[in-house]
Write an enzyme that holds these catalytic residues in place. Structure first.
Site, PDB file in Angstrom:
ATOM      1  N   GLY A   1       0.835  -1.192   0.000  1.00 12.74           N
ATOM      2  CA  GLY A   1       0.000   0.000   0.000  1.00 12.74           C
ATOM      3  C   GLY A   1       0.862   1.230   0.000  1.00 12.74           C
ATOM      4  CB  CYS A   2      -0.157   4.704   0.231  1.00 11.99           C
ATOM      5  SG  CYS A   2       0.451   6.321  -0.117  1.00 11.99           S
ATOM      6  CB  VAL A   3       4.595   1.869   2.951  1.00  8.73           C
ATOM      7  CG1 VAL A   3       3.704   0.675   3.082  1.00  8.73           C
ATOM      8  CG2 VAL A   3       5.532   1.689   1.783  1.00  8.73           C
TER       9      VAL A   3
ATOM     10  CE  LYS B   1      -2.469   8.015   1.957  1.00 15.21           C
ATOM     11  NZ  LYS B   1      -2.146   8.378   0.565  1.00 15.21           N
TER      12      LYS B   1
ATOM     13  NE  ARG C   1       1.438   9.099   5.063  1.00 16.78           N
ATOM     14  CZ  ARG C   1       1.234   8.750   3.802  1.00 16.78           C
ATOM     15  NH1 ARG C   1       1.397   9.639   2.829  1.00 16.78           N
ATOM     16  NH2 ARG C   1       0.859   7.526   3.505  1.00 16.78           N
TER      17      ARG C   1
END
Lengths: 105, 400
Positions: free
Chosen positions: A103-105, B203, B162
């Protein structure tokens, strides 16, 4: 793909060193990986996390979410990082022979 | 050094007036073999019309669960020097203000251990160092974080907070209603643990704009968007307004008729604003910067839920707190408590890879508002619901 050899046995791994087949895992795999993940010696606490991850994975087919891991094992995230300096994904999952998190690591 | 390969397709992109990224890579390739191979692989991708990177990659530094994005070439036999080509995210200073010392020392480290290629900056805001080998990651991190002056830390990646980012703010903008730079820095420091050690369902991003012009696009590209605003009257300098008009400025065409709530009027001599009906869209202020200023009672609107299409469709943030005071140096306690409550609820209820906006969509605003202890207010919606399928809380119903 690359192979590593532990006690004369061959294990296929990807470029990040994760086992390709979780079924082939043995305890010596964890011992073999622990140095590169910043762990001097595997204690009971380490094994508890590793066993939990493997049980969860074989029951549900995925790695548990971090919050679930912490709740079920009783370790805080800080505690997990003290045990596995590279974290639950790169550290603990790798030692437990689970597939690489994607995934979006 | 490998022999320089021919790149006829990429060479086309050295033509034309815009600064050419091909020229930049060639400059780096003149003394860096991994940049040379990158150029070669990119040319191959242009020929094949597909990417030549393998799926995923998981590398990092001790103590952190994110900050480095692992990447491996799928044609390493052709381009051995980019067999590993990992990306390192460095947390940028608020508003991307640098001095040359700060930049030079990063360049020195990156020339030594990396490809020499960068992205200034990634879309989230980080300084992006493009392309290094696994064995150098820890060294690079140790060096940049131990600079005597302007040390840098990694930014965020993975299922975590983030790297927060903010607009240029009060450093050079007279519209800034909050100190975006201070707030961004403060939140980054406060939530270092959430940033470096992924622990959430997915995220989460914070972006901070000084005013509703939203120069960091926080409403579209952050789960939690903080936008400066004010709640008293717009300050009018009538003399300056008259100067605009005297100078030929079409005030009726450019300002009065464009006001979305029609709350501004010009009688030929005097500008009046019905502030109670002003939605603070910024248009009149943007048009007459020398005559109009935001009010003095300043703070921010907090919007929530912004995200890209996967999985449930793209969302822009919607209002959750119409106004919160955010004075620099105040510690921002109210905001931090609010954020903790939001994240706690999301972490407890969110499914794997479920963004905050999607969770609210799934469980409903009423559950979300109850969890974060906010009352529903009209400013949270564009329009009331159009269907009658309304849930009551059990305690609101009469049970026989």
């Amino acid at each position: 793909m690359a192979f590593i050899e532990i006690n004369g046995q061959q294990f296929e791994v990807d470029e990040d060193g994760f086992l390709l087949n979780p079924d082939t895992w043995i305890e010596d795999v964890a011992k073999y990986f622990c140095k590169e993940e910043g762990i001097d010696e595997l204690t009971e606490d380490h094994w508890k996390v590793i066993k939990y991850l493997r049980d969860y994975f074989f029951q549900f087919g995925i790695a548990p979410m971090v919050r679930k891991l912490c709740k079920d094992t009783g370790y805080s995230l800080k505690g997990i990082y003290e045990l596995f300096p590279t974290g639950p994904a790169k550290g603990a999952c790798k030692l437990a022979g689970l597939p690489k998190p994607t995934g979006c690591v | 050094m490998t022999e320089t390969k021919k790149t006829p397709l990429l060479d086309e992109l050295e033509k034309g007036p815009w600064p050419s990224f091909v020229k930049e890579i060639k400059k780096a390739a003149a003394h860096n073999i991994s940049s040379q191979d990158l150029l070669g692989q990119l040319e191959l991708s242009y020929e094949d019309k597909k990417a030549h990177w393998k799926h995923g990659g998981l590398v990092g530094v001790m103590g952190y669960g994110g900050g480095v994005i692992g990447r491996y070439s799928d044609v390493p036999e052709q381009f051995p020097n980019i067999e590993m080509f990992h990306t390192i995210r460095l947390n940028q200073p608020s508003g991307w203000y640098y001095n040359t010392k700060a930049l030079r020392q990063v360049c020195d480290v990156w020339e030594k251990y990396g490809s020499g290629l960068t992205n200034l900056h990634g879309a989230t805001g980080d300084m992006v160092l493009l392309g290094t080998k696994t064995e150098y990651i820890q060294t690079i991190f140790d060096e940049v974080s131990n600079f005597e002056e302007h040390p840098m830390d990694l930014g965020g990646s993975g299922s975590n907070l983030r790297t927060p980012s903010c607009c240029a703010g009060p450093a050079r903008c007279e519209f800034a209603m909050i100190d975006t730079l201070d707030l961004c820095h403060d939140l980054t420091n406060e939530f270092q643990d959430y940033l470096h050690r992924p622990m959430w369902p997915y995220k989460s991003k914070i972006k901070i704009s000084g005013c509703p012009n939203d120069c960091v696009a926080s409403i579209a590209r952050s789960d939690i968007s903080i936008q400066g605003t004010w709640r008293d009257d717009i300050k009018i300098n009538q003399e300056a307004v008259r100067e605009y008009v005297a100078g030929g400025f079409d005030i009726n065409g450019m300002v009065i008729s464009k006001c979305p709530t029609k709350c501004i009027a010009w009688d030929g001599n005097e500008l009046t604003i019905d502030n109670a009906n002003c939605t603070r869209c910024m248009h009149c202020i943007n048009k007459m910067t020398k005559a109009l200023r935001p009010g003095d009672d300043r703070g921010a609107t907090i919007l929530i839920g912004g995200k890209a299409p996967i999985l449930q469709g793209a969302m822009m943030g919607w209002v959750i707190v119409p106004f919160m005071k955010l004075e620099s140096g105040s510690g921002y306690e109210e905001l931090k408590e609010f954020l903790e409550k939001v994240w706690e609820w999301w972490d407890e209820n969110g499914k794997t890879r479920e963004r905050l906006g999607e969770l609210i969509l799934r469980l409903g605003m009423r559950n979300f508002l109850r969890a974060i202890e906010l009352e529903p207010i009209p400013q949270m919606v564009m329009a009331p619901r159009a269907n009658p399928f309304f849930f009551w809380w059990p305690e609101e119903t009469v049970q026989d």
